[in-house]
Write an enzyme that holds these catalytic residues in place. Sequence first.
Site, short mmCIF file in Angstrom:
data_model
loop_
_atom_site.label_atom_id
_atom_site.label_comp_id
_atom_site.label_asym_id
_atom_site.label_seq_id
_atom_site.Cartn_x
_atom_site.Cartn_y
_atom_site.Cartn_z
N ASP A 10 -56.38 110.17 8.07
CA ASP A 10 -55.80 110.29 9.42
C ASP A 10 -55.77 111.78 9.74
O ASP A 10 -55.97 112.63 8.87
CB ASP A 10 -54.37 109.71 9.42
CG ASP A 10 -53.69 109.87 10.78
OD1 ASP A 10 -54.35 109.72 11.82
OD2 ASP A 10 -52.47 110.17 10.80
N SER A 11 -55.48 112.10 11.01
CA SER A 11 -55.34 113.49 11.39
C SER A 11 -54.14 114.15 10.70
O SER A 11 -54.06 115.36 10.64
CB SER A 11 -55.15 113.59 12.90
OG SER A 11 -53.95 112.93 13.26
N TYR A 42 -55.42 115.46 16.67
CA TYR A 42 -56.78 115.16 17.10
C TYR A 42 -56.78 114.69 18.57
O TYR A 42 -57.78 114.86 19.27
CB TYR A 42 -57.38 114.01 16.26
CG TYR A 42 -57.86 114.38 14.88
CD1 TYR A 42 -57.63 115.63 14.30
CD2 TYR A 42 -58.58 113.45 14.13
CE1 TYR A 42 -58.09 115.92 13.03
CE2 TYR A 42 -59.05 113.75 12.86
CZ TYR A 42 -58.80 114.99 12.31
OH TYR A 42 -59.26 115.27 11.04
N CYS A 73 -56.39 105.94 11.86
CA CYS A 73 -56.15 106.78 13.04
C CYS A 73 -56.94 106.17 14.20
O CYS A 73 -58.15 106.00 14.09
CB CYS A 73 -56.66 108.19 12.72
SG CYS A 73 -56.62 109.33 14.11
N THR A 75 -57.44 107.47 17.14
CA THR A 75 -58.22 108.51 17.81
C THR A 75 -59.54 108.74 17.08
O THR A 75 -60.62 108.77 17.69
CB THR A 75 -57.41 109.82 17.85
OG1 THR A 75 -56.10 109.53 18.35
CG2 THR A 75 -58.07 110.85 18.71
N GLU A 149 -45.07 114.36 12.68
CA GLU A 149 -45.60 115.43 11.80
C GLU A 149 -44.47 116.33 11.31
O GLU A 149 -44.52 116.84 10.19
CB GLU A 149 -46.63 116.29 12.56
CG GLU A 149 -48.01 115.69 12.66
CD GLU A 149 -48.74 115.53 11.33
OE1 GLU A 149 -48.92 116.54 10.64
OE2 GLU A 149 -49.12 114.40 11.01
N CYS A 181 -51.18 104.54 18.25
CA CYS A 181 -51.39 105.73 17.41
C CYS A 181 -50.55 105.49 16.16
O CYS A 181 -49.39 105.08 16.26
CB CYS A 181 -50.91 106.98 18.15
SG CYS A 181 -50.74 108.44 17.10
N THR A 182 -51.15 105.71 15.00
CA THR A 182 -50.46 105.34 13.76
C THR A 182 -49.20 106.18 13.51
O THR A 182 -48.29 105.73 12.82
CB THR A 182 -51.43 105.45 12.56
OG1 THR A 182 -52.03 106.76 12.55
CG2 THR A 182 -52.54 104.41 12.67
N HIS A 183 -49.13 107.36 14.09
CA HIS A 183 -47.91 108.16 13.96
C HIS A 183 -46.72 107.48 14.63
O HIS A 183 -45.58 107.61 14.19
CB HIS A 183 -48.09 109.54 14.62
CG HIS A 183 -48.86 110.52 13.80
ND1 HIS A 183 -50.23 110.47 13.66
CD2 HIS A 183 -48.46 111.62 13.11
CE1 HIS A 183 -50.64 111.48 12.92
NE2 HIS A 183 -49.59 112.19 12.56
#
Length: 253
Positions: A10-11, A42, A73, A75, A149, A181-183
């Site tokens: 992932d980013s 990203y 991810c 994106t 993050e 979005c996985t976040h």
Amino acid sequence: MRNCPIGVFDSGLGGVSVLRNMHALLPKEDFIYFGDDKNAPYGTKTEEEILRLAVNDANFLLQKNVKAIVIACNTATSAAAAHLRQTLSIPVIGMEPALKPASLARKNGYIGVLATPATLKQKKFQLLYEKYGSHALPIPCPGLMEYAERGILEGEEIDLFLNELLKPYRNVPLDSAVLGCTHYVFLKGAIQKALVGVELFDGNEGTARQLKRVLEERNWLKDEGEGSVSMHTSGDEAHILPLMQSLFREKIL
Ligand code: DGL
């Protein structure tokens, strides 16, 4: 192949939310996770730039002799899954915003699709939108992944940010919202607080099941021993790795 690990990238640390589903479903598998935290986000980069970074991420995992790659991810999936599938000989599994299940469960209202600007702009999402988007409302969320993050999953700061971000959509009756979005899966609690009574959908479980199917088809499922998880980041290891490990164990709504 059966005993080789599964690579996941992932980013940043958002894909750890997918890793949790995959590890729960396939506890005997070994997983190697790579977060490109140094280059995150990203979702506000160009498609070319995301593709270039995703190829680097995949190369990191290929060096570890993985039997499959999961792009955890949305994106990077939109920008790079087709390219990676064409160029690699191992299976590549990607993410997709859970618009299909949300549209099947829809009652009367709209479906908000929360995702990065890049995901919503790319062709892959446009095709999904044409199929299942008759009552969907794309909601680009620049700046939101940064909370995950930074390990800020709840509290006043993120509540204010979400209220401001969602202000233009206040008059739209939402039935459900897709966490594209996985976040955002780690931010479920805060998002639910900002969207009271709205049902939240994400694609994590679907991706875990798809991984299992793909390995089963090839007879590549590891069927003995206890699985392991190792985590890597391109960012500040001393800061990011403990955060990833605690998110791996975090209770999610
Ligand atoms: N976790 C990512 C996704 O699923 C991307 C977040 C970002 O780097 O902007 O889309």
